[in-house]
Design an enzyme around this catalytic site. Sequence first.
Site, PDB file in Angstrom:
ATOM      1  N   ASP A 228      -3.518   3.882  10.545  1.00 29.14           N
ATOM      2  CA  ASP A 228      -4.545   2.774  10.104  1.00 29.14           C
ATOM      3  C   ASP A 228      -3.543   1.753  10.230  1.00 29.14           C
ATOM      4  OD1 ASP A 228      -4.241   3.477   8.184  1.00 29.14           O
ATOM      5  OD2 ASP A 228      -6.981   3.852   8.098  1.00 29.14           O
TER       6      ASP A 228
ATOM      7  N   HIS B 256       0.663   4.510   6.798  1.00 23.29           N
ATOM      8  CA  HIS B 256      -0.635   4.751   6.766  1.00 23.29           C
ATOM      9  C   HIS B 256      -0.678   4.819   8.714  1.00 23.29           C
ATOM     10  CE1 HIS B 256      -2.808   3.696   2.953  1.00 23.29           C
ATOM     11  NE2 HIS B 256      -1.798   4.044   2.484  1.00 23.29           N
TER      12      HIS B 256
ATOM     13  N   GLU C  62      -0.704   0.462  -8.670  1.00 25.12           N
ATOM     14  CA  GLU C  62      -0.390  -0.394  -7.963  1.00 25.12           C
ATOM     15  C   GLU C  62      -1.150  -1.837  -7.776  1.00 25.12           C
ATOM     16  OE1 GLU C  62      -0.118  -1.434  -3.075  1.00 25.12           O
ATOM     17  OE2 GLU C  62      -1.173   0.468  -3.823  1.00 25.12           O
TER      18      GLU C  62
END
Length: 333
Positions: A16, A14, A200
């Site tokens: 960010d 990711h 997840e």
Amino acid sequence: MIDTTLPLTDIHRHLDGNIRPQTILELGRRYNISLPAQSLETLIPHVQVIANEPDLVSFLTKLDWGVKVLASLDACRRVAFENIEDAARNGLHYVELRFSPGYMAMAHQLPVAGVVEAVIDGVREGCRTFGVQAKLIGIMSRTFGEAACQQELEAFLAHRDQITALDLAGDELGFPGSLFLSHFNRARDADWHITVHAGEAAGPESIWQAIRELGAERIGHGVKAIEDRALMDFLAEQQIGIESCLTSNIQTSTVAELAAHPLKMFLEHGIRASINTDDPGVQGVDIIHEYTVAAPAAGLSREQIRQAQINGLEMAFLSAEEKRALREKVAAK
């Protein structure tokens, strides 16, 4: 444990979630943003995981300080550029950076399409400067609802040639994939690849849904696949890749300890699974740590680690020709 004759990839990373603590500090000062600490040493506990978080949502709050300092498109461009620099420092040959422009834009009400353009510019300049090959995956942040995801999708479509794939991330339990069927229909119409965070926080049914309803070619995390033998068989037979993120799954308390991580069993089952970081800036880890520390602790043999490295390139959203060229480039060094 890293085979230097093979390309090293990170295909679940990711952008960010990889904003340097030093950059958070500097941008906070530049834009007069109040931070929870004024020195790097005292800021780190607020922006990096020090002890394992109780759940995924708690983990995700650690990312918030990074995006709170994105007060301009120049700041977004900078963190995109630095992501490529970090990838080069880690020895990565190829990286797929995923990002949620709505999340990055939120704190300072930046134009979402402008964030996408700034990230594209920063990554392009970083690749030119550091010689890393990169592709971008657009994330829709399910946590903010269907309308916000629609806005993100429109921003990606405005730059469709620079976006390689669409992803869905965030609160998997609160916002199931069934809410986003039309979004993914449009992504497929744009000829994008599809990867989805699933299995997840939710169970194997979330993975089935991602594959059957959203068209997922790869699954982010996917740890709960271990609970469904038929799903394991299907993943192996259809070569649907699992983007494993070892340390991340421990830090979010998705898996109790590395020794209990299912990656080893995925590989033994013939599933195309790879080793990735997830949010390295927040986690305080890098891809080298995942290969040399986390993977052995998860019980992987040297050959299994090598297979996971091979899988990283095989799973990558690259053409057969691009994969061949990357293999030849690394082998020639």
